[in-house]
Structures are given as structure tokens and as C-alpha cells.
Design a protein around this motif. Structure first.
Motif, short mmCIF file in Angstrom:
data_model
loop_
_atom_site.label_atom_id
_atom_site.label_comp_id
_atom_site.label_asym_id
_atom_site.label_seq_id
_atom_site.Cartn_x
_atom_site.Cartn_y
_atom_site.Cartn_z
N ARG A 291 0.83 -1.20 0.00
CA ARG A 291 0.00 0.00 0.00
C ARG A 291 0.87 1.25 0.00
O ARG A 291 2.00 1.25 0.48
N VAL A 292 0.33 2.33 -0.55
CA VAL A 292 1.08 3.57 -0.70
C VAL A 292 1.36 4.18 0.67
O VAL A 292 0.44 4.49 1.43
N ASP A 293 2.64 4.35 0.96
CA ASP A 293 3.04 5.04 2.18
C ASP A 293 3.74 6.35 1.86
O ASP A 293 3.66 7.31 2.62
N SER A 294 4.45 6.38 0.70
CA SER A 294 5.13 7.62 0.29
C SER A 294 5.04 7.78 -1.22
O SER A 294 4.94 6.79 -1.95
N ILE A 295 5.05 9.03 -1.68
CA ILE A 295 5.01 9.34 -3.11
C ILE A 295 6.20 10.22 -3.45
O ILE A 295 6.40 11.28 -2.85
N LEU A 296 7.02 9.76 -4.40
CA LEU A 296 8.22 10.50 -4.82
C LEU A 296 7.94 11.15 -6.18
O LEU A 296 7.53 10.48 -7.12
N VAL A 297 8.16 12.47 -6.25
CA VAL A 297 7.92 13.23 -7.48
C VAL A 297 9.26 13.75 -8.01
O VAL A 297 10.03 14.37 -7.25
N LEU B 20 3.54 12.00 -17.86
CA LEU B 20 3.72 11.53 -16.48
C LEU B 20 3.95 10.03 -16.51
O LEU B 20 3.07 9.26 -16.94
N ASN B 21 5.12 9.61 -16.08
CA ASN B 21 5.44 8.19 -15.99
C ASN B 21 5.29 7.75 -14.53
O ASN B 21 5.83 8.38 -13.62
N ILE B 22 4.54 6.68 -14.33
CA ILE B 22 4.23 6.21 -12.98
C ILE B 22 4.83 4.82 -12.78
O ILE B 22 4.62 3.92 -13.59
N SER B 23 5.57 4.66 -11.71
CA SER B 23 6.18 3.37 -11.41
C SER B 23 6.07 3.08 -9.91
O SER B 23 5.78 3.97 -9.11
N ARG B 24 6.30 1.82 -9.56
CA ARG B 24 6.21 1.40 -8.15
C ARG B 24 7.61 1.05 -7.64
O ARG B 24 8.40 0.43 -8.34
N LYS B 25 7.88 1.45 -6.44
CA LYS B 25 9.11 1.07 -5.75
C LYS B 25 8.70 0.33 -4.49
O LYS B 25 8.33 0.95 -3.49
N LEU B 26 8.72 -0.99 -4.59
CA LEU B 26 8.24 -1.81 -3.47
C LEU B 26 9.11 -1.64 -2.23
O LEU B 26 10.31 -1.37 -2.35
N PRO B 27 8.49 -1.70 -1.05
CA PRO B 27 7.13 -2.20 -0.82
C PRO B 27 6.03 -1.14 -0.79
O PRO B 27 4.86 -1.49 -0.87
N ASP B 28 6.36 0.17 -0.71
CA ASP B 28 5.29 1.11 -0.38
C ASP B 28 5.43 2.49 -1.03
O ASP B 28 4.83 3.45 -0.58
N THR B 29 6.23 2.60 -2.11
CA THR B 29 6.48 3.92 -2.70
C THR B 29 5.97 4.00 -4.13
O THR B 29 6.21 3.10 -4.93
N LEU B 30 5.29 5.10 -4.42
CA LEU B 30 4.84 5.39 -5.77
C LEU B 30 5.74 6.49 -6.33
O LEU B 30 5.95 7.52 -5.68
N VAL B 31 6.31 6.26 -7.52
CA VAL B 31 7.24 7.21 -8.13
C VAL B 31 6.56 7.89 -9.33
O VAL B 31 6.09 7.22 -10.25
N LEU B 32 6.52 9.22 -9.32
CA LEU B 32 5.92 10.02 -10.39
C LEU B 32 7.03 10.79 -11.10
O LEU B 32 7.65 11.67 -10.49
N SER B 33 7.29 10.46 -12.35
CA SER B 33 8.33 11.14 -13.13
C SER B 33 7.66 12.08 -14.12
O SER B 33 6.99 11.63 -15.06
N VAL B 34 7.86 13.37 -13.93
CA VAL B 34 7.17 14.40 -14.71
C VAL B 34 8.06 14.89 -15.85
O VAL B 34 9.24 15.17 -15.65
N THR B 35 7.49 14.97 -17.05
CA THR B 35 8.12 15.65 -18.18
C THR B 35 7.29 16.90 -18.48
O THR B 35 6.09 16.78 -18.77
N GLU B 36 7.90 18.06 -18.37
CA GLU B 36 7.14 19.31 -18.53
C GLU B 36 7.16 19.80 -19.98
O GLU B 36 8.06 19.48 -20.76
N CYS B 37 6.15 20.58 -20.31
CA CYS B 37 6.05 21.19 -21.63
C CYS B 37 7.17 22.22 -21.81
O CYS B 37 7.62 22.84 -20.85
N ILE B 38 7.56 22.42 -23.08
CA ILE B 38 8.60 23.40 -23.40
C ILE B 38 7.94 24.63 -24.00
O ILE B 38 7.38 24.56 -25.10
N PRO B 39 7.92 25.77 -23.29
CA PRO B 39 7.33 26.99 -23.86
C PRO B 39 8.05 27.38 -25.14
O PRO B 39 9.28 27.29 -25.23
N ALA B 40 7.28 27.80 -26.16
CA ALA B 40 7.89 28.07 -27.46
C ALA B 40 7.58 29.47 -27.98
O ALA B 40 8.48 30.21 -28.36
N VAL B 41 6.30 29.85 -28.04
CA VAL B 41 5.90 31.14 -28.62
C VAL B 41 4.70 31.67 -27.86
O VAL B 41 4.00 30.95 -27.15
N THR B 42 4.45 32.98 -28.03
CA THR B 42 3.21 33.58 -27.56
C THR B 42 2.39 34.00 -28.76
O THR B 42 2.92 34.27 -29.84
#
Length: 289
Positions: free
Chosen positions: A40-46, A91-113
Motif C-alpha cells: 500500500r502507498v506510504d510515500s510518493i516520490l515526485v 507523467l510516468n508512474i512506477s512502483r518502488k516496493l514495498p510502499d512507494t509510488l514514483v511520479l516522473s514528470v516531463t514538462e512542456c517546453i514553452p515556445a511562442v506567444t
């Protein structure tokens, strides 16, 4: 007697196979119950985020402490985060057993207005509307595109008459991003002409490309031409026109958009190239084309 012994051996073989099958099923059931009960989820790593805090990312997932790691719908969670937080591209989501959820964020690249309905909107390299205003980003201003019903987090939509311009914009921004050249497009990107795109590159250079083109190839040509200019001591200033079939042409006068851009013709090259002084129309062929 021999017949009776053979029958006993056959019976033992049948029961042995059944025993192995039941044992496998019991082990699988035990593992499955263990996953449901214990992991079960005990910690979340971003990781990978800069526009948002860890708390904002976690809140957008909807995941709570105590949720089962193996019963989480990862696709649904990623969609929720991308929808509610426009700067998140993947957003890539993976599990790190026994109790950690890992969230890997890829952000948008600003280009123009781009201007729409009296407001400035920030677009990323995929033409996604990130926010109203430039958001503190020093990016190029886009001309020749009029957004329809802009909304944060949505893709850019235009009238049918501007569909080709939008397709060309997406192709060019994608190619620039792939070569990690987006950050050098700073002042303007002009799509007001029917058959060409003009954009600033660096501090003092305007680049011209065809409106309809294989932009991966043209951006690669731009990259090689710039390296070739540097190697030959040619200053990055003026107007670099890549729309000629015989190669890149550099003009000393820089093309710049008007406050209200109107199509402007590019001067025809002269007959005597002098690229060493930045005056000649045709540059040496870029290596690797």
C-alpha cells in the motif's frame, strides 16, 4: 501383478500433475492476496517538476496514503494530472516496493506567444495553450495565426483558412525541439506570408524557410549552416534564407516584421558572393546534408 503396478504408477502420475497445478494456483493466490493486503502507498516520490510543487502534483493524481499500489489505474492518473496541470506534458508512474509510488514528470517546453481576444497566450512546442501571458518566459511572438476559443490546457485551434499555417508551425516547432534549438527562437515567428516562414534566431539573425517543407531536414540544414558560418568566421546577423534550391543565402540586411506584419518580399541575391564579410548571398554548402 505387473498390470496392477503399472496402473498404480499411472494414478500416481495423474495425482502428481494435479498436485503441481493446485500448488501453483495456491502460490499465485497467496502472492495476489499479499499484493492486495500488504503493498500500500506510504510515500510518493515526485521528480522532474519545476512549474509545480510536489504537493500540487500529488493532489492532482488523487492518490491517497493507504491506496493499494497494484490497483492504481496508471493511465487514468496520468490523464488526470495532464488535464489539470497544463505544464505537464507526460507523467510516468512506477512502483518502488514495498510502499512507494514514483511520479516522473516531463514538462512542456514553452515556445511562442500568440495574441487572441486581446490577450497574450503562451504555447508549447506541441501548440498546447499553457497559460494567459508569457509566464515570465522570453519566447518569440507569433504572427499570422488567430486562435479560436483559446483555453488553458487545450490544443491550438484555428480557422480552416489557417490550417496549413498551423500544420507548418507544429512541424517547425517539433523539428526545432528535436534539435534542442527552440530556446534560440526569441523575438518573433512570422507566418503572414503565403509561402514562407520567417523567425528570429539568436540576437541578430532572421531565418527564412518554405511554408510547406520537410522541417526536420530544413532545421538540420539550418544547424549545419550555422556551424559552417561559425567555422568560416561569418557573423550570425542579417537574413539567412534557406528557401533557395541551390542552398542557403545570407543577406546583410535583416528582415524584421512590422508592428502589424504584412508580407514583404526577400531581396534577390547578387551575383558575387562574399560570405567572409557576411555580404554574400550564398554560403558554402553545409557539411552532412
Amino acid at each position: 501383478m505387473a498390470h496392477r503396478n503399472r496402473r498404480r504408477r499411472r494414478n500416481r502420475g495423474r495425482f502428481g500433475a494435479l498436485y503441481k497445478l493446485l500448488s501453483t494456483l495456491l502460490i499465485f493466490a497467496a502472492v495476489l492476496i499479499g499484493c492486495v493486503v500488504f503493498f500500500r502507498v506510504d510515500s510518493i516520490l515526485v521528480t522532474g517538476q519545476s512549474q509545480y510543487t510536489e504537493e500540487e502534483i500529488i493532489q492532482a493524481t488523487g492518490v491517497k496514503q493507504g491506496d493499494n499500489l497494484f490497483r492504481l489505474n496508471k493511465s487514468y492518473i496520468a490523464e488526470q494530472v495532464i488535464t489539470s496541470l497544463p505544464y505537464v506534458d507526460k507523467l510516468n508512474i512506477s512502483r518502488k516496493l514495498p510502499d512507494t509510488l514514483v511520479l516522473s514528470v516531463t514538462e512542456c517546453i514553452p515556445a511562442v506567444t500568440v495574441q487572441a481576444e486581446g490577450e497574450t497566450w503562451l504555447l508549447d512546442v506541441k501548440c498546447k495553450l499553457l497559460e494567459r501571458g508569457a509566464g515570465g518566459n522570453s519566447v518569440a511572438e507569433l504572427y499570422g495565426i488567430t486562435p479560436l476559443a483559446p483555453a488553458v490546457g487545450k490544443g491550438l485551434e484555428v480557422d480552416e483558412s489557417e490550417a496549413q499555417r498551423l500544420a507548418s508551425l507544429r512541424g517547425l516547432l517539433s523539428a526545432l525541439s528535436a534539435e534542442q534549438m527552440t530556446g534560440s527562437v526569441r523575438d518573433f515567428m512570422d507566418l503572414t506570408a503565403e509561402n514562407r516562414i520567417r523567425f528570429s534566431y539568436g540576437d541578430d539573425l532572421t531565418v527564412i524557410m518554405p511554408m510547406i517543407a520537410d522541417f526536420d531536414r530544413y532545421v538540420f540544414r539550418l544547424k549545419r549552416t550555422l556551424l559552417n558560418m561559425d567555422a568560416n568566421g561569418v557573423e550570425r546577423s542579417g537574413t539567412l534564407d534557406l528557401s533557395y534550391e541551390d542552398g542557403a543565402h545570407l543577406f546583410p540586411e535583416r528582415w524584421l516584421p512590422d508592428p502589424q506584419p504584412t508580407p514583404v518580399s526577400t531581396p534577390e541575391p547578387t551575383s558575387e558572393p562574399t560570405p567572409e564579410a557576411g555580404q554574400g548571398p550564398q554560403l558554402p554548402a553545409a557539411q552532412g546534408e
